[in-house]
Write an enzyme that holds these catalytic residues in place. Structure first.
Site, PDB file in Angstrom:
ATOM      1  N   CYS A 138       0.850  -1.200   0.000  1.00  0.00           N
ATOM      2  CA  CYS A 138       0.000   0.000   0.000  1.00  0.00           C
ATOM      3  C   CYS A 138       0.884   1.247   0.000  1.00  0.00           C
ATOM      4  O   CYS A 138       1.722   1.405   0.891  1.00  0.00           O
ATOM      5  CB  CYS A 138      -0.921   0.023   1.222  1.00  0.00           C
ATOM      6  N   ILE A 199       0.155  -6.156 -10.334  1.00  0.00           N
ATOM      7  CA  ILE A 199       0.850  -5.233  -9.451  1.00  0.00           C
ATOM      8  C   ILE A 199      -0.150  -4.453  -8.595  1.00  0.00           C
ATOM      9  O   ILE A 199      -1.321  -4.340  -8.954  1.00  0.00           O
ATOM     10  CB  ILE A 199       1.668  -4.192 -10.270  1.00  0.00           C
ATOM     11  N   THR A 201      -0.724  -0.474  -6.934  1.00  0.00           N
ATOM     12  CA  THR A 201      -0.723   0.819  -7.635  1.00  0.00           C
ATOM     13  C   THR A 201       0.664   1.456  -7.729  1.00  0.00           C
ATOM     14  O   THR A 201       1.552   1.171  -6.919  1.00  0.00           O
ATOM     15  CB  THR A 201      -1.655   1.792  -6.898  1.00  0.00           C
ATOM     16  N   GLY A 251      -3.944  -4.752 -13.117  1.00  0.00           N
ATOM     17  CA  GLY A 251      -3.477  -3.447 -13.563  1.00  0.00           C
ATOM     18  C   GLY A 251      -4.201  -2.989 -14.812  1.00  0.00           C
ATOM     19  O   GLY A 251      -3.813  -3.335 -15.924  1.00  0.00           O
ATOM     20  N   GLY A 252      -5.291  -2.279 -14.609  1.00  0.00           N
ATOM     21  CA  GLY A 252      -5.949  -1.617 -15.735  1.00  0.00           C
ATOM     22  C   GLY A 252      -6.731  -2.521 -16.652  1.00  0.00           C
ATOM     23  O   GLY A 252      -7.021  -2.148 -17.793  1.00  0.00           O
ATOM     24  N   GLY A 273      -9.827  -4.455 -11.094  1.00  0.00           N
ATOM     25  CA  GLY A 273      -9.829  -3.470 -10.011  1.00  0.00           C
ATOM     26  C   GLY A 273     -10.657  -2.247 -10.334  1.00  0.00           C
ATOM     27  O   GLY A 273     -11.890  -2.242 -10.229  1.00  0.00           O
ATOM     28  N   THR A 274      -9.983  -1.193 -10.775  1.00  0.00           N
ATOM     29  CA  THR A 274     -10.610   0.112 -10.959  1.00  0.00           C
ATOM     30  C   THR A 274     -11.850   0.068 -11.847  1.00  0.00           C
ATOM     31  O   THR A 274     -12.801   0.822 -11.629  1.00  0.00           O
ATOM     32  CB  THR A 274      -9.548   1.080 -11.537  1.00  0.00           C
TER      33      THR A 274
HETATM   34  C1  DHB Z   1      -4.754   1.372  -0.400  1.00  0.00           C
HETATM   35  C2  DHB Z   1      -4.349   1.776  -1.628  1.00  0.00           C
HETATM   36  C3  DHB Z   1      -3.844   0.853  -2.504  1.00  0.00           C
HETATM   37  O1  DHB Z   1      -3.417   1.176  -3.744  1.00  0.00           O
HETATM   38  C4  DHB Z   1      -3.772  -0.449  -2.122  1.00  0.00           C
HETATM   39  O2  DHB Z   1      -3.328  -1.341  -2.986  1.00  0.00           O
HETATM   40  C5  DHB Z   1      -4.181  -0.858  -0.908  1.00  0.00           C
HETATM   41  C6  DHB Z   1      -4.693   0.066  -0.032  1.00  0.00           C
HETATM   42  C7  DHB Z   1      -5.268   2.340   0.539  1.00  0.00           C
HETATM   43  O3  DHB Z   1      -4.815   3.479   0.550  1.00  0.00           O
HETATM   44  O4  DHB Z   1      -6.140   1.996   1.374  1.00  0.00           O
END
Ligand code: DHB
Length: 322
Positions: A138, A199, A201, A251-252, A273-274
């Site tokens: 993170c 991966i 972020t 990743g994306g 994810g996003t």
């Molecule tokens: C958080 C952000 C991230 O990119 C991640 O992979 C895990 C946690 C966060 O800020 O909570």
């Protein structure tokens, strides 16, 4: 007895440490809550599995706003591991999650090795958890987080201590914010990890030109979304060359073709994810899309796509430092 998941004659399932997953499409931690909010919109039982939002020992309220902003083809977040804490998860979320036929993988974040061990140990006493994803990556917290995942010895130490506590799949989620991610993947594999998530972020930032201030309260945050896909593909490719254990490619990923690219460079499975924020049903569409692609290309087992990239290694820059 293991059951082999077939979708219209195509074998979609795979196994990690004796746990069978019905297909190769998962939702990534932090993008699907604890799975319970989205079940009215999406048939979550079709998923290969759900990676929960990171859990720590105590509840965390995370970083102050502004903690999410949109960028070109991506998103910057600095949530700061806001979560309900492991005890509330066990009491309020796990009873529902246990009723699902998809696999539940609990993502754990911590600011010390002891906290990782404590959280995993209480979860070990519970039914309904298929495995663990360990967040050593993170970018948005001062203690732990990415500072663990950018230290090879620490990555190995966390993995080996957790390994003594569970026989369930142990998946280490790595940061791309290092020079050679493959060194970290090797460290995790040698310490007993069953799989690697590649991966998390990338560190990024955005600036408000009216105020001259950073747009995120924490100045920097983690960049995700389609903007990072080419980087993620290269990192999965690098890790696939370095380890024998399975890789969850992340990743994306925004559609079926993206997922196939990740399989070809060496991911055994993918996490979406996003794009869940754009279309909560995107993962189900990718599950269907993968089956259609397999049928059209007369592929009877999705595993034949994994690592099937046709690359001329003579020209691979990677080879010089692997
Ligand atoms: C958080 C952000 C991230 O990119 C991640 O992979 C895990 C946690 C966060 O800020 O909570």
């Amino acid at each position: 007895m293991t059951t082999v998941s077939m979708a219209n004659g195509i074998k979609t399932s795979f196994t990690i440490r004796g746990v069978e997953f019905k297909n190769r499409v998962f939702v990534a931690s932090g993008t699907f809550g604890y799975g319970d909010e989205i079940c009215e919109l999406v048939d979550v039982n079709q998923l290969g599995g759900i990676f929960t939002k990171s859990l720590s020992w105590k509840p965390r309220c995370g970083n102050p706003p502004q903690r999410i902003i949109e960028t070109a083809s991506g998103m910057l977040n600095s949530i700061g591991l806001a979560n309900i804490g492991v005890q509330t998860f066990i009491e309020q979320k796990l009873p529902y999650l246990r009723t699902l036929s998809t696999r539940i993988l609990v993502n754990i974040a911590a600011s010390s090795i002891k906290e990782f061990c404590d959280v995993l140990s209480v979860l070990e006493e519970q039914k309904g958890i298929a495995g663990y994803e360990i967040n050593v990556s993170c970018p948005n917290v001062k203690e732990g987080g990415m500072s663990f995942g950018t230290d090879c010895k620490m990555t190995a130490e966390i993995t080996s201590q957790l390994r003594t506590l569970t026989t369930k799949p142990l998946i280490i989620k790595l940061t791309p914010n290092v020079t050679h991610i493959s060194e970290f993947a090797r460290a995790a594999e040698s310490a007993g990890a069953d799989a690697i998530s590649v991966i998390n972020t990338l560190i990024g930032m955005a600036v408000d030109i009216k105020t001259h201030k950073p747009k995120l309260s924490t100045v920097t945050g983690g960049l995700s979304g389609p903007a990072i896909k080419p980087i993620a593909l290269a990192k999965v490719y690098e890790v696939a060359k370095a380890v024998k254990i399975p890789i969850f490619g992340i990743g994306g990923i925004a559609g079926t073709e993206d997922a196939i690219e990740f399989l070809l460079v060496g991911a055994t499975a993918v996490q979406i994810g996003t794009m869940n924020f754009v279309d909560p049903a995107i993962s189900i569409k990718i599950i269907d899309g993968l089956e259609n692609y397999a049928r059209e290309n007369k592929i009877s087992n999705i595993s034949t796509l994994v690592g099937a990239l046709d690359a001329d290694v003579k020209f691979s820059v990677l080879q010089s430092w692997l």
